[in-house]
Write a protein that holds these residues in place. Structure first.
Motif, mmCIF file in Angstrom:
data_model
loop_
_atom_site.group_PDB
_atom_site.id
_atom_site.type_symbol
_atom_site.label_atom_id
_atom_site.label_comp_id
_atom_site.label_asym_id
_atom_site.label_seq_id
_atom_site.Cartn_x
_atom_site.Cartn_y
_atom_site.Cartn_z
ATOM 1 N N LYS A 30 0.832 -1.202 0.000
ATOM 2 C CA LYS A 30 0.000 0.000 0.000
ATOM 3 C C LYS A 30 0.868 1.254 0.000
ATOM 4 O O LYS A 30 0.658 2.177 -0.766
ATOM 5 N N LYS A 31 1.876 1.245 0.840
ATOM 6 C CA LYS A 31 2.745 2.421 0.931
ATOM 7 C C LYS A 31 3.476 2.679 -0.390
ATOM 8 O O LYS A 31 3.641 3.814 -0.803
ATOM 9 N N LEU A 33 2.499 2.227 -3.298
ATOM 10 C CA LEU A 33 1.650 2.776 -4.344
ATOM 11 C C LEU A 33 1.816 4.280 -4.425
ATOM 12 O O LEU A 33 1.788 4.873 -5.500
ATOM 13 N N THR A 34 1.987 4.891 -3.262
ATOM 14 C CA THR A 34 2.130 6.343 -3.264
ATOM 15 C C THR A 34 3.563 6.793 -3.022
ATOM 16 O O THR A 34 4.034 7.719 -3.663
ATOM 17 N N ARG A 36 7.708 6.603 -2.963
ATOM 18 C CA ARG A 36 8.726 6.001 -3.823
ATOM 19 C C ARG A 36 9.886 5.428 -3.029
ATOM 20 O O ARG A 36 10.733 4.734 -3.562
ATOM 21 N N ARG A 141 11.405 2.881 -7.843
ATOM 22 C CA ARG A 141 10.978 2.895 -6.439
ATOM 23 C C ARG A 141 11.954 2.084 -5.621
ATOM 24 O O ARG A 141 12.565 1.145 -6.140
ATOM 25 N N HIS A 156 8.966 6.903 3.546
ATOM 26 C CA HIS A 156 7.936 6.370 4.441
ATOM 27 C C HIS A 156 8.575 5.265 5.252
ATOM 28 O O HIS A 156 9.114 4.321 4.678
#
Ligand SMILES: Nc1ncnc2c1ncn2[C@@H]1O[C@H](COP(=O)(O)OP(=O)(O)OP(=O)(O)O)[C@@H](O)[C@H]1O
Ligand SMILES: [Mg+2]
Length: 414
Positions: A30-31, A33-34, A36, A141, A156
């Motif tokens: 999930k992380k 996805l947004t 990088r 990414r 993140h």
């Protein structure tokens, strides 16, 4: 009929079963996805590398350029972070070109997932490199693993917790206990080691308490589980409890996780025979992967048997790299082995043998290299981290002659 598409990449196949971590894999997906850059952060032996590789194996399919693992653990010099990434991506240096520039130019229009493993000892260099990559390569990414965050914009952080723990004394119903991550890992590794182990009513309390004592740390659980070949879960629990008790004045709970792991490694080391201990501590001279021949080269005789039993005891990891069978130490184990080597007063002698071995080996391989380039490159690739670390050691002690010999001997690699 659609043919399966082959994605490029270099992720290793997992050599042991992977347990649990559904929540963490989902979160990571999930992380990513947004974000990088997602950093998996946690203490040594908690399972960051396994989680990163597992997630990247799944997620890499959606990147045209595939997923790539870059191991920084073996890189001692921050200046070499770019070179290491290039080597992992199968890019060769070009004379006169600055490696970071070359790398960024290559990545600019690529779609890749990069796993940067073990950034902690090069945090500043890794941070700088990732920052530059994210700024210039929009299709790339990064999953980083580190004992501390990289602390750059856009990062993140995903803390990696230990495995989920069972209730004390294995109080939950059997089917639930089996599903528990820590218990499942213990049971798998104990069964693999002993060939006969099964979770039962008579051992469930001891197994659950053992997993709790080991704080759900996968590396510690693996070390304890392989001892099920000769000890029962109760016996292991009792012995480890004694050790932990000594450290905390018998009140359990005050032990930080690195202490739990260190004490478990201590316990495993003490259970080795004198030959096994002696070989194990010597293995820290290898910064990266090594072969049986290398071990013999640093002055240990009759190593095959001893090395196999270290593998059986989870003190050494066996890996298949292309055609060759090779070995490596888990980072935490390597640090521990070095401490033991120093304690035994053997550091200087073993390091010297290692230097002599690599200098001789590289000079011997050089003259014929051009006729067997593929073979030579494969060997150099497997050994490059060891060779680099020997070079650095030579430079540190002012032995420029041998450092120069090494540079000359592996010059083609660069
Ligand atoms: N989910 C899992 N399933 C099976 N085995 C695991 C799992 N997580 C970790 N392990 C095993 O536990 C050991 C330690 O895991 P790993 O190497 O991933 O830890 P780490 O957090 O990367 O440690 P370090 O900080 O020292 O690099 C390895 O032998 C690994 O195979
Ligand atoms: Mg790791």
């Amino acid at each position: 009929m659609a043919r399966p598409t082959h994605r490029p990449g270099n992720l290793p196949a997992e050599s042991t079963s992977f347990i649990g971590r559904r929540r963490e894999v989902a979160e990571l997906r999930k992380k990513l996805l947004t974000a990088r850059l997602v950093s998996l952060v946690g203490p040594g032996g908690v399972g960051k590398t396994r989680l990163a590789i597992r997630a990247a194996t799944d997620l890499g399919r959606s990147f045209a350029g595939g997923a790539w693992l870059v191991e920084l653990a073996e890189v001692g010099d921050p200046a070499l972070a770019s070179n290491t990434l290039m080597a992992a991506l199968d890019l060769r240096d070009q004379a006169g070109a600055e490696p970071t520039e070359l790398l960024l130019a290559y990545l600019k229009d690529k779609q890749l997932l990069i796993v940067l493993d073990n950034c902690e000892h090069l945090v500043a260099a890794a941070a700088e490199l990732v920052h530059a990559i994210l700024a210039s390569a929009p299709g790339v990414r990064v999953i980083a693993t580190s004992r501390e965050p990289l602390s750059i914009p856009g990062e993140h952080v995903l803390p990696v917790p230990p495995l989920e723990l069972p209730a004390a004394h294995g109080a939950e119903p059997m089917h639930q206990l089996r599903q528990n991550e820590a218990v499942a890992l213990f049971v798998e590794r104990a069964a693999a080691a002993s060939g006969t182990f099964e979770l039962s009513r008579s051992n469930q309390a001891a197994v659950a308490d053992l997993c709790r004592q080991l704080d759900g740390l996968p590396l510690a659980i693996e070390l304890a589980a392989v001892r099920m070949r000769i000890l029962t879960a109760d016996q292991i629990l009792e012995r480890l409890s004694d050790r932990f008790g000594l450290l905390t004045g018998s009140v359990r709970g005050a032990l930080p996780r690195h202490q739990t792991l260190h004490t478990t490694i201590d316990w495993s080391y003490d259970l080795l025979s004198a030959e096994e201990q002696s070989l194990f501590r010597k293995l820290c001279v290898f910064a990266g992967r090594f072969t049986l021949e290398d071990v013999e080269g640093v002055g240990a005789d009759e190593v095959l048997q001893t090395l196999s039993s270290l593998v059986d005891r989870s003190m050494v990891v066996r890996e298949a790299m292309r055609a060759a069978s090779c070995f490596r130490l888990h980072e935490t184990m390597r640090d521990y082995a070095l401490l033991k080597l120093r304690e035994a007063g053997e550091e200087e002698a073993v390091m010297e043998r290692c230097t002599a071995y690599y200098v001789a080996r590289c000079s011997r391989a050089m003259p014929g290299a051009r006729y067997r380039l593929a073979e030579w490159l494969e060997w150099t690739e497997l050994e490059i981290d060891n060779i680099r670390s020997v070079m650095r050691r030579c430079l540190n002690v002012g032995d420029t002659t041998r450092a120069t010999d090494l540079v000359a001997a592996v010059g083609w690699y660069w």
